[in-house]
Design a protein around this motif. Structure first.
Motif, PDB file in Angstrom:
ATOM      1  N   ASN A  58     -42.955 -54.720 -39.748  1.00  0.00           N
ATOM      2  CA  ASN A  58     -42.423 -54.472 -38.162  1.00  0.00           C
ATOM      3  C   ASN A  58     -41.594 -53.426 -38.715  1.00  0.00           C
ATOM      4  O   ASN A  58     -41.043 -52.565 -39.997  1.00  0.00           O
ATOM      5  N   ASP A  59     -40.203 -53.600 -38.512  1.00  0.00           N
ATOM      6  CA  ASP A  59     -39.311 -52.118 -38.558  1.00  0.00           C
ATOM      7  C   ASP A  59     -38.496 -52.025 -39.999  1.00  0.00           C
ATOM      8  O   ASP A  59     -38.732 -52.612 -40.707  1.00  0.00           O
TER       9      ASP A  59
ATOM     10  N   GLN B 289     -38.883 -55.224 -42.675  1.00  0.00           N
ATOM     11  CA  GLN B 289     -39.065 -56.328 -42.328  1.00  0.00           C
ATOM     12  C   GLN B 289     -40.851 -56.869 -42.470  1.00  0.00           C
ATOM     13  O   GLN B 289     -41.937 -56.269 -41.771  1.00  0.00           O
TER      14      GLN B 289
ATOM     15  N   TRP C  55     -46.635 -61.494 -37.860  1.00  0.00           N
ATOM     16  CA  TRP C  55     -44.765 -61.793 -37.298  1.00  0.00           C
ATOM     17  C   TRP C  55     -44.617 -62.901 -37.998  1.00  0.00           C
ATOM     18  O   TRP C  55     -44.847 -64.409 -37.370  1.00  0.00           O
TER      19      TRP C  55
ATOM     20  N   MET D  89     -39.792 -64.087 -41.451  1.00  0.00           N
ATOM     21  CA  MET D  89     -39.092 -62.921 -41.753  1.00  0.00           C
ATOM     22  C   MET D  89     -38.445 -62.482 -42.982  1.00  0.00           C
ATOM     23  O   MET D  89     -37.377 -63.476 -43.056  1.00  0.00           O
TER      24      MET D  89
ATOM     25  N   PHE E 113     -33.425 -60.830 -40.444  1.00  0.00           N
ATOM     26  CA  PHE E 113     -34.448 -60.150 -39.342  1.00  0.00           C
ATOM     27  C   PHE E 113     -33.855 -58.642 -39.555  1.00  0.00           C
ATOM     28  O   PHE E 113     -33.300 -57.968 -40.830  1.00  0.00           O
ATOM     29  N   SER E 114     -33.522 -57.545 -38.840  1.00  0.00           N
ATOM     30  CA  SER E 114     -33.538 -56.126 -39.109  1.00  0.00           C
ATOM     31  C   SER E 114     -31.936 -55.408 -39.686  1.00  0.00           C
ATOM     32  O   SER E 114     -30.564 -56.261 -39.117  1.00  0.00           O
TER      33      SER E 114
ATOM     34  N   ARG F 219     -27.970 -58.313 -32.314  1.00  0.00           N
ATOM     35  CA  ARG F 219     -28.509 -58.201 -33.797  1.00  0.00           C
ATOM     36  C   ARG F 219     -28.959 -56.873 -34.245  1.00  0.00           C
ATOM     37  O   ARG F 219     -28.202 -55.490 -33.169  1.00  0.00           O
ATOM     38  N   ASP F 220     -29.263 -55.907 -35.629  1.00  0.00           N
ATOM     39  CA  ASP F 220     -29.597 -55.774 -36.255  1.00  0.00           C
ATOM     40  C   ASP F 220     -29.394 -54.585 -36.743  1.00  0.00           C
ATOM     41  O   ASP F 220     -28.468 -53.082 -35.916  1.00  0.00           O
TER      42      ASP F 220
ATOM     43  N   GLU G  63     -32.751 -53.020 -28.469  1.00  0.00           N
ATOM     44  CA  GLU G  63     -32.997 -53.274 -29.771  1.00  0.00           C
ATOM     45  C   GLU G  63     -32.622 -52.382 -30.819  1.00  0.00           C
ATOM     46  O   GLU G  63     -32.494 -50.823 -30.869  1.00  0.00           O
ATOM     47  N   CYS G  64     -32.096 -52.628 -32.356  1.00  0.00           N
ATOM     48  CA  CYS G  64     -31.799 -51.427 -33.741  1.00  0.00           C
ATOM     49  C   CYS G  64     -30.888 -50.531 -32.981  1.00  0.00           C
ATOM     50  O   CYS G  64     -31.943 -48.704 -33.133  1.00  0.00           O
TER      51      CYS G  64
ATOM     52  N   TYR H  73     -41.261 -47.031 -32.881  1.00  0.00           N
ATOM     53  CA  TYR H  73     -40.306 -47.907 -33.125  1.00  0.00           C
ATOM     54  C   TYR H  73     -39.857 -48.462 -33.872  1.00  0.00           C
ATOM     55  O   TYR H  73     -40.062 -47.879 -34.828  1.00  0.00           O
TER      56      TYR H  73
ATOM     57  N   HIS I 142     -44.547 -53.187 -29.779  1.00  0.00           N
ATOM     58  CA  HIS I 142     -44.470 -54.840 -29.694  1.00  0.00           C
ATOM     59  C   HIS I 142     -45.306 -55.299 -29.081  1.00  0.00           C
ATOM     60  O   HIS I 142     -46.062 -56.207 -28.349  1.00  0.00           O
TER      61      HIS I 142
HETATM   62  C1  FRU Z   1     -37.330 -55.250 -33.567  1.00  0.00           C
HETATM   63  C2  FRU Z   1     -36.976 -56.487 -33.899  1.00  0.00           C
HETATM   64  C3  FRU Z   1     -35.397 -56.891 -33.965  1.00  0.00           C
HETATM   65  C4  FRU Z   1     -35.318 -58.030 -35.274  1.00  0.00           C
HETATM   66  C5  FRU Z   1     -36.679 -58.251 -35.796  1.00  0.00           C
HETATM   67  C6  FRU Z   1     -36.929 -59.008 -36.176  1.00  0.00           C
HETATM   68  O1  FRU Z   1     -38.598 -55.140 -33.742  1.00  0.00           O
HETATM   69  O2  FRU Z   1     -37.240 -57.480 -33.305  1.00  0.00           O
HETATM   70  O3  FRU Z   1     -34.820 -56.546 -32.789  1.00  0.00           O
HETATM   71  O4  FRU Z   1     -34.361 -57.916 -35.908  1.00  0.00           O
HETATM   72  O5  FRU Z   1     -38.102 -56.726 -35.102  1.00  0.00           O
HETATM   73  O6  FRU Z   1     -38.572 -58.831 -37.054  1.00  0.00           O
END
Ligand code: FRU
Length: 484
Positions: free
Chosen positions: A22-23, A39, A47, A50, A79-80, A147-148, A200-201, A261, A285
């Motif tokens: 993912n991210d 990720q 998923w 991670m 995570f991110s 996060r992120d 997020e992010c 995203y 998502h």
């Molecule tokens: C966004 C997210 C982030 C998190 C990550 C986990 O896609 O949910 O907020 O850090 O993915 O994989």
């Protein structure tokens, strides 16, 4: 529904050889290499577990996949987050003169009660091996969701600044540090724009030469495609971000399609760049875990350059595909100064591969009320990139594009507003095996959507209604970009 197949593997969008991504994470340029971390689940196509996967490129086009960079451990999933090159040795992680790369990411605790905090790892060998910092976490405020982190060097205040999200509060928090290990809270931004879903992010990007900054944050709901990226344009004084637009609660979307995203921009780009560049997870998502691909799942968008557009209603974000992608152009077919008649005109692609194309469509002002490029055409299948000039809309319709991955967010149109839809208009369309990305020539509107057509659906048509349309169309085959 067809069985999962590798036929959808992109030719020039990044995807790993196998497993879930993912991210994008840790985007940074260092010593001749663009780094793309992401990720990654090293163990499967869903998923989980991670960790940070890793790829490098000399040109942002050809990517080489490297081994997993930062794996999960017994204590936390990785995570991110982001990476900085600590050129001035503020962190003290450098040894023997080596300049450290420092990753700042969210450690998501694996104990049942969870909890998220910001942690560090560093590399002294150009990102190939990583050491987790013994003093982790470096920023823990006791929250379950926090996060992120996106970290960058803020030149005027000569310190590191972090943008990090408190998802349930719909807030981006800013922190500062002189050494990456100790952080002080500066301010919070939000709720604002779309706050129907968690945030997020975050990314905070200086638009050099304009005096303005772009704050991007993703939202889990409210985008026409479900999840998506919203942007704010404003000012950042080293402590606080103040939005100039949007001022109300209406979101400004970075991309009007369903599949853009967690965009993240590259840090510490060399001086040859005159614009920031970002890349996003080309997915959603809402349905990412159901996409019919194997043995990989998930891909990145193409890198995009960002710029500010002055418009009558104020400054807006502009985006164009990274110019280096031109290097992938192969054989070309051209229809110059033609008048497309009412109805559908099938184009003779003369050997161009309809699964991996760039189309540049220049429509003259006036003409028909509805004009569309139909791509990935085959038996009962078509993906429509259309302009509804009466309504002033650019759209993608993937209702008949092949495998329908999701009942709620798949069919119908995703639309971007086009203020002057009867005027001259340029469209750039990037078709890859499982995606269609559209940009207007002025960078005002972009739409990114996944599609899963039959491998044999490779045709292109121009469809015109309500008049005839004067236009020029250039179509290139795009070559594969993977080097790994
Ligand atoms: C966004 C997210 C982030 C998190 C990550 C986990 O896609 O949910 O907020 O850090 O993915 O994989």
């Amino acid at each position: 529904m067809t069985a999962a197949t590798d036929a959808f593997r992109p030719a020039y969008h990044y995807t790993p050889a196998r497993n879930w991504i993912n991210d994008p994470n840790g985007l940074v340029w260092f010593d001749g290499e663009y780094h793309l971390f992401y990720q990654y689940n090293p163990f499967g196509e869903q998923w989980g577990h991670m960790s940070w996967g890793h790829a490098v490129s000399a040109d942002l086009v050809h990517w080489q996949e490297l081994p997993v960079a930062i794996p999960e451990d017994e204590r936390v999933s990785i995570f991110s987050g982001s990476i900085v090159v600590d050129t001035h040795h503020t962190s003290g992680f450098g040894r023997g003169g080596a300049v450290p790369m420092v990753a700042i990411y969210t450690g998501c605790r694996r104990v049942p009660e969870g909890g998220q905090a910001q942690e560090l790892a560093y590399s002294l060998d150009r990102g190939r091996t990583w050491e987790k910092y013994a003093g982790n976490p470096v920023l823990d405020i006791g929250l379950k969701d926090f996060r992120d982190p996106k970290v960058f060097w803020h030149v005027p205040t000569a310190r590191w600044v972090m943008a990090v999200v408190r998802p349930d509060d719909h807030q981006v928090s800013f922190y500062a540090s002189s050494n990456l290990t100790q952080w002080v809270h500066l301010s919070d931004f939000g709720p604002a724009g779309e706050d129907g879903g968690i945030w997020e992010c975050p990314d905070l990007i200086e638009l050099a030469g304009t005096g303005r900054w772009l704050l991007k944050v993703d939202t889990f709901a409210g985008h026409p495609g479900g999840t998506g990226a919203q942007v704010f344009i404003g000012h950042f004084d080293g402590t606080r971000f103040v939005a100039e637009v949007p001022q109300g609660r209406e979101a400004m979307w970075a991309d009007h399609g369903s599949d853009f995203y967690a965009a993240l921009s590259w840090g510490q780009l060399p001086a040859t760049h005159d614009a920031p560049v970002w890349i996003a997870w080309m997915n959603n998502h809402g349905y990412a875990k159901h996409t019919p691909t194997a043995p990989w799942r998930g891909a990145m968008s193409v890198p995009r350059e960002l710029f500010l557009r002055d418009t009558p209603v104020g400054p807006r974000l502009g985006q164009r595909p990274w110019r280096g992608l031109d290097a992938l152009r192969g054989a070309q077919r051209a229809w110059r100064d033609v008048r497309f008649s009412e109805g559908e005109t099938a184009l003779d692609l003369a050997g161009l591969d309809g699964r991996s194309l760039e189309l540049q469509f220049d429509m003259a002002a006036g003409g028909a009320t509805d004009v569309a490029l139909q791509v990935r055409c085959g038996e009962g299948e078509v993906t429509v990139v259309g302009v509804d000039r009466a309504q002033g809309r650019l759209f993608i319709d993937r209702s008949r594009s092949g495998v329908e991955v999701d009942a709620r967010h798949w069919g119908g149109r995703r639309e971007a507003p086009l203020p002057d839809a009867m005027g001259a208009l340029q469209l750039r369309v990037l078709v890859d095996h499982c995606s269609v990305e559209v940009f207007t020539g002025d960078g005002a509107a972009t739409l990114t959507e996944l599609v899963f057509p039959s491998d044999s659906s490779r045709g292109v048509r121009v469809a015109v209604r309500g008049g005839t349309q004067a236009a020029s169309l250039l179509v290139w085959s795009l070559r594969a970009a993977s080097v790994g």
